[in-house]
Design an enzyme around this catalytic site. Structure first.
Site: not given
Length: 647
Positions: A336, A536, A540, A338
């Site tokens: 992921d 995080d 997710d 960001t």
């Protein structure tokens, strides 16, 4: 328990062996005789059987109750056969040699083997005990009157203020309210360098304060601290069973059946060819002892205990051992963007200045203008200056220019900060190099902000979600291992492609809605790839659960952490290759131990049964116990080498 039983059994075994007629004959000496000396073997052998051997009989009973006969069953059967047979001979029902010295040495050696095993396991799990020692028992609480009082940590509540002096362990999870210091977080996160802490920064219970004094507001105590969470995860991982453990369990059950069958066959065959009954019994007992799946029972659990604690020491928390076991087989890793590859916060990612101004001076002035602004881009500029340790000047007359930017007076001169709307509204002169830099930033989906003075642009700042310094090294390390690296983000294609180009990422999934992240993982899985997902955030979690291995950044949300097989204490993507290295090293040790623990029986069982008796090669139960214990020790020592493996 095994230690004390071993030493007492050893003391009692020595006279049994010394006064054994068989041993005297073998070594050619005569032990002194006195009234009752003939009963040294039976009396002390019985004490050894019930005192030292009872633990094996109890273990066998539990195995049989669970319908899972294993090593305890074989050991108990061997010593019980030797004990009963010896008493039958002792009372004159059979004319043969009793097996008192074999029984005594067998129990003693088995106790020694278990003691060594337990000590190895305890050492492997010692990291948990060391972590527990990091938490102090007391803390200095600051009262409402500003005075200090020493109280047990258990009495602290959320919102309390505690004083942490230089060199002390932080007693709680919390936020620094006053003070500045460097903290050693190596024991929690694996970060070798001290971490700077200032007002507003979070601190973790168990970390060691440096030279500064801190006042910390309590946010978590006791079971709520990150350290306690780490300890729970490590303990749970060591209890959970992996595929290799299930394989070892099945092999141990199979070996138990083989040993029992081999023991019966040995007894029957030797009796059929006319061997003395005591000889046949000794062969049978030796087979049962030497085939004990003791090493097999230790082969995987000890490796797992060491690998999970080794991982914890490096900031890798294994929630599910199957995740660690399968990491070595990965084909692709999806990140992921960001908060994982990037900081999840704005930073200055590029800076272009006019000829008469340095980059440091431009950043210093811009941070001074933006200090009082709460806009995310403004905070990013200020944070960038702080991270570069640029001294930020104070500003006066700060004001917002609605929809265009901000203005403030710094060191007696007025400066403006803003984007294209500001330039147009105030007819600002923009040098070509600054305009070109702003165009490049726009193409990458980054915000372009200008520093303006007296109607002229002095610098152009490209502000975006900054890429972590460690991300490039992580991607390179994964490529070196032959893995495909993909990135998943909801950002626009231009932003995603810019990050991917900078990091060398192979596949980009851009403009992905939160609910669609799991489908992208499935898309790669349908291509036959074993996929790890690293993330995080709350959105997710489905993707982490869908992936073959979910890896959660420990700094992320509780939901993401719960969905991951493995948790990274640090938000450092370079730890992903470490997981793969640890997985490979762990698997190699498991395979080596399983082969040794089960493979040596191919030679050992026939020798124990006496197939080479015609050539004078006969193993006693004591020698069988030594060989079996030696295999256990070899397995334990081999597992310890995992501590030195490079990850």
């Amino acid at each position: 328990m095994f230690r004390s039983k071993f030493w007492l059994s050893l003391i009692l075994t020595l006279p049994v062996v010394f006064w054994s007629e068989h041993v005297q004959m073998l070594l050619g000496y005569s032990a002194p005789e006195f009234p009752g000396s003939a009963w040294i073997g039976p009396v002390l052998g019985t004490v050894i059987f019930f005192y030292g051997g009872w633990v094996f009989i109890q273990g066998a009973w539990h195995e049989l109750q669970a319908k899972l006969p294993g090593m305890m069953t074989l050991i108990a059967l061997a010593i019980t056969v030797a004990f009963v047979f010896s008493w039958v001979v002792q009372v004159g029902l059979i004319d043969a040699q009793p097996l008192w010295w074999e029984l005594a040495t067998l129990v003693t050696i088995m106790l020694l083997g278990h003691w060594i095993e337990m000590r190895s396991v305890t050492e492997a799990q010692g990291a948990l005990q060391e972590l527990a020692k990091l938490l102090p028992d007391t803390a200095r609480r600051i009262t409402d009157g500003g005075e200090e009082e020493e109280v047990p940590v258990t009495e602290l509540e959320k919102g309390d203020l505690v004083l942490v002096r230089p060199g002390e362990n932080v007693p709680v999870d919390g936020v620094v309210q006053k003070g500045r210091s460097d903290l050693n977080e190596a024991m929690i996160t694996g970060e070798s360098r001290p971490v700077k802490k200032d007002e507003g920064d979070e601190v973790i219970a168990g970390t060691i304060n440096g030279e500064g004094s801190l006042r910390v507001e309590v946010r978590g105590t006791g079971e709520e601290t990150k350290l306690s969470g780490i300890m729970r995860l490590v303990a749970d991982a060591q209890k959970s069973k992996s595929r290799a453990q299930h394989l070892a369990d099945r092999a141990a059950q199979l070996l138990t059946g083989v040993a029992l069958s081999a023991g019966v066959i040995t007894l029957v065959v030797w009796q059929l060819i006319g061997a003395p009954i005591d000889f046949s019994i000794v062969r049978t007992v030796t087979v049962l002892v030497i085939a004990c799946p003791h090493a097999l029972g230790l082969a995987v659990p000890l490796v797992v205990a060491i690998s999970t604690t080794r991982g914890a020491e490096s900031g890798l928390l294994v929630r599910d051992r199957r995740g660690l076991e399968e990491a070595r087989n990965l084909d692709a890793v999806i990140f992921d963007k960001t908060g994982t590859l990037t900081l999840g916060e704005h930073r200055v990612v590029d800076l272009t200045v006019a000829e008469d101004l340095s980059e440091e001076e431009a950043l210093r002035l811009a941070a001074g203008v933006e200090t009082e602004s709460e806009h995310p881009i403004a905070r990013g500029i200020v944070k960038s200056a702080e991270e570069k340790e640029v001294e930020i000047p104070s500003a006066d007359d700060f004001r917002a220019i609605t929809g265009k930017g901000v203005a403030a007076t710094v060191e007696g001169r007025e400066y403006h900060m803003g984007g294209p709307a500001l330039l147009e509204a105030e007819e600002v002169e923009v040098p070509d190099e600054l305009r070109q830099a702003a165009d490049r930033a726009a193409e990458r989906g980054q915000a372009a902000i200008y520093l303006v003075r007296d109607g002229r642009a002095l610098a152009a700042f490209a502000v975006a979600d900054a890429i972590r310094e460690e991300s490039r090294a992580a991607v390179d390390a994964l490529h070196e291992r032959g893995l495909e690296v993909a990135m998943l983000t909801g950002d626009a294609r231009a932003v995603a492609d810019a990050v991917a180009e900078e990091l060398g990422i192979d596949t980009v999934f851009a403009e992905v809605l939160p609910d669609d992240k799991a489908s992208k993982v499935e898309e790669m899985q349908r291509q036959g790839k074993r996929v790890a997902m690293v993330g995080d955030g709350v959105n997710d979690a489905p993707a982490l659960a869908t992936a073959d291995i979910g890896i959660a950044i420990g700094a992320g949300t509780d939901v993401a952490v719960e969905a991951g097989h493995i948790v990274l204490v640090r938000s450092d993507p370079r730890d992903i290759p470490k997981i793969i290295s640890l997985s490979g090293a762990t698997y190699r040790k498991m395979v080596q131990n399983l082969w040794w623990a089960a493979g040596y029986n191919i030679v050992a069982i026939p020798l124990a049964a006496g197939v080479l008796a015609a050539w004078g090669v006969l193993l006693t139960p004591a020698v069988g116990a030594v060989l079996m214990s030696a295999s256990t020790v070899i397995v334990a020592i081999n597992a310890q080498f995992l501590r030195r493996a490079e990850i």
